[in-house]
Design a protein around this motif. Structure first.
Motif, PDB file in Angstrom:
ATOM      1  N   ASP A 107       0.787  -1.167   0.158  1.00  0.00           N
ATOM      2  CA  ASP A 107       0.038   0.104   0.009  1.00  0.00           C
ATOM      3  C   ASP A 107       0.871   1.108  -0.207  1.00  0.00           C
ATOM      4  O   ASP A 107       0.601   2.331  -0.547  1.00  0.00           O
ATOM      5  CB  ASP A 107      -1.097   0.106   1.199  1.00  0.00           C
ATOM      6  CG  ASP A 107      -0.240  -0.238   2.422  1.00  0.00           C
ATOM      7  OD1 ASP A 107       0.968  -0.482   2.371  1.00  0.00           O
ATOM      8  OD2 ASP A 107      -1.039  -0.422   3.388  1.00  0.00           O
ATOM      9  N   ALA A 108       1.889   1.120   0.904  1.00  0.00           N
ATOM     10  CA  ALA A 108       2.740   2.484   0.907  1.00  0.00           C
ATOM     11  C   ALA A 108       3.490   2.573  -0.562  1.00  0.00           C
ATOM     12  O   ALA A 108       3.697   3.865  -0.919  1.00  0.00           O
ATOM     13  CB  ALA A 108       3.914   2.256   2.018  1.00  0.00           C
ATOM     14  N   PHE A 145       2.406   1.559  -3.485  1.00  0.00           N
ATOM     15  CA  PHE A 145       1.584   1.863  -4.363  1.00  0.00           C
ATOM     16  C   PHE A 145       1.186   3.433  -4.384  1.00  0.00           C
ATOM     17  O   PHE A 145       1.062   4.068  -5.508  1.00  0.00           O
ATOM     18  CB  PHE A 145       0.418   0.911  -4.341  1.00  0.00           C
ATOM     19  CG  PHE A 145      -0.547   1.121  -5.482  1.00  0.00           C
ATOM     20  CD1 PHE A 145      -0.277   0.771  -6.744  1.00  0.00           C
ATOM     21  CD2 PHE A 145      -1.875   1.706  -5.021  1.00  0.00           C
ATOM     22  CE1 PHE A 145      -1.174   0.829  -7.762  1.00  0.00           C
ATOM     23  CE2 PHE A 145      -2.744   1.693  -6.195  1.00  0.00           C
ATOM     24  CZ  PHE A 145      -2.573   1.678  -7.268  1.00  0.00           C
ATOM     25  N   ILE A 146       0.629   3.610  -3.322  1.00  0.00           N
ATOM     26  CA  ILE A 146      -0.021   5.309  -2.980  1.00  0.00           C
ATOM     27  C   ILE A 146       1.068   6.050  -2.973  1.00  0.00           C
ATOM     28  O   ILE A 146       0.887   7.289  -3.857  1.00  0.00           O
ATOM     29  CB  ILE A 146      -0.815   5.147  -1.956  1.00  0.00           C
ATOM     30  CG1 ILE A 146      -1.893   4.082  -1.936  1.00  0.00           C
ATOM     31  CG2 ILE A 146      -1.284   6.339  -1.528  1.00  0.00           C
ATOM     32  CD1 ILE A 146      -2.693   3.744  -0.603  1.00  0.00           C
ATOM     33  N   MET A 147       1.888   5.819  -2.011  1.00  0.00           N
ATOM     34  CA  MET A 147       3.171   7.145  -1.956  1.00  0.00           C
ATOM     35  C   MET A 147       4.281   7.202  -3.214  1.00  0.00           C
ATOM     36  O   MET A 147       4.380   8.569  -3.417  1.00  0.00           O
ATOM     37  CB  MET A 147       3.685   7.090  -0.612  1.00  0.00           C
ATOM     38  CG  MET A 147       2.730   7.034   0.449  1.00  0.00           C
ATOM     39  SD  MET A 147       3.598   6.808   2.291  1.00  0.00           S
ATOM     40  CE  MET A 147       4.787   7.913   2.220  1.00  0.00           C
ATOM     41  N   THR A 148       4.572   6.308  -3.432  1.00  0.00           N
ATOM     42  CA  THR A 148       5.731   6.505  -4.344  1.00  0.00           C
ATOM     43  C   THR A 148       5.546   5.649  -5.629  1.00  0.00           C
ATOM     44  O   THR A 148       6.499   6.060  -6.393  1.00  0.00           O
ATOM     45  CB  THR A 148       6.994   5.915  -3.589  1.00  0.00           C
ATOM     46  OG1 THR A 148       6.825   4.373  -3.530  1.00  0.00           O
ATOM     47  CG2 THR A 148       7.222   6.564  -2.411  1.00  0.00           C
ATOM     48  N   ASP A 149       4.701   4.904  -6.016  1.00  0.00           N
ATOM     49  CA  ASP A 149       4.500   4.232  -7.067  1.00  0.00           C
ATOM     50  C   ASP A 149       5.716   3.447  -7.549  1.00  0.00           C
ATOM     51  O   ASP A 149       6.093   3.139  -8.581  1.00  0.00           O
ATOM     52  CB  ASP A 149       3.749   4.981  -8.163  1.00  0.00           C
ATOM     53  CG  ASP A 149       3.251   4.269  -9.389  1.00  0.00           C
ATOM     54  OD1 ASP A 149       2.620   3.168  -9.203  1.00  0.00           O
ATOM     55  OD2 ASP A 149       3.237   4.332 -10.460  1.00  0.00           O
ATOM     56  N   PHE A 168       4.404  -5.577  -4.369  1.00  0.00           N
ATOM     57  CA  PHE A 168       4.048  -4.334  -5.443  1.00  0.00           C
ATOM     58  C   PHE A 168       4.871  -4.940  -6.678  1.00  0.00           C
ATOM     59  O   PHE A 168       4.101  -4.827  -7.818  1.00  0.00           O
ATOM     60  CB  PHE A 168       4.880  -3.077  -4.830  1.00  0.00           C
ATOM     61  CG  PHE A 168       4.669  -2.127  -6.023  1.00  0.00           C
ATOM     62  CD1 PHE A 168       3.333  -1.391  -6.134  1.00  0.00           C
ATOM     63  CD2 PHE A 168       5.662  -1.440  -6.753  1.00  0.00           C
ATOM     64  CE1 PHE A 168       3.118  -0.225  -7.096  1.00  0.00           C
ATOM     65  CE2 PHE A 168       5.466  -0.789  -7.558  1.00  0.00           C
ATOM     66  CZ  PHE A 168       4.290  -0.099  -7.811  1.00  0.00           C
TER      67      PHE A 168
END
Length: 121
Positions: free
Chosen positions: A59-60, A62-66, A78
């Motif tokens: 989740d981190a 994906f959402i924050m840094t892709d 990921f």
């Protein structure tokens, strides 16, 4: 902590009382009665922690840094997602997932074998 608290409540008081009568001090009672009674819970917590550690961070990432700059924040989860749903390499993503499963299974079995004599699962 809740799991340890529940396990501590299931330590047989008869064994602790018998050890007191036999002259065991607090450390000896903990080392020879309480800690072995907590072995199955400790194994469960270590196994779940291992699985959580290897699968977390999706989740981190994906959402924050892709995936971050140059893939520096990619996690295994990921990476599987990226191969499967962005690049449509389902076979490769499935193979990575199987390797992740084999890694978790191997470490779990090694942990079980190392502490298996105290486990009553």
């Amino acid at each position: 902590m809740v799991l340890y608290l529940a396990a501590l409540q299931n330590v047989p008081m008869e064994l602790i009382e018998a050890a007191k009568i036999d002259g065991a001090n607090r450390w000896q009672r903990f080392r020879h009665i309480t800690w072995p009674s907590l072995a199955p819970v400790t194994f469960f917590i270590l196994t779940i922690g291992l699985i959580q550690g290897l699968q977390s961070g999706f989740d981190a990432a994906f959402i924050m840094t892709d995936g971050g700059p140059y893939g520096s924040t990619k996690t295994i989860g990921f990476y599987i997602y990226e191969k499967a749903y962005r690049l449509f390499q389902m076979g490769y993503a499935s193979a990575i997932a199987w390797v992740l499963f084999a890694l978790v299974l191997t470490i779990t079995l090694l942990n079980w074998k190392r502490g298996g004599k105290n486990l009553a699962i």
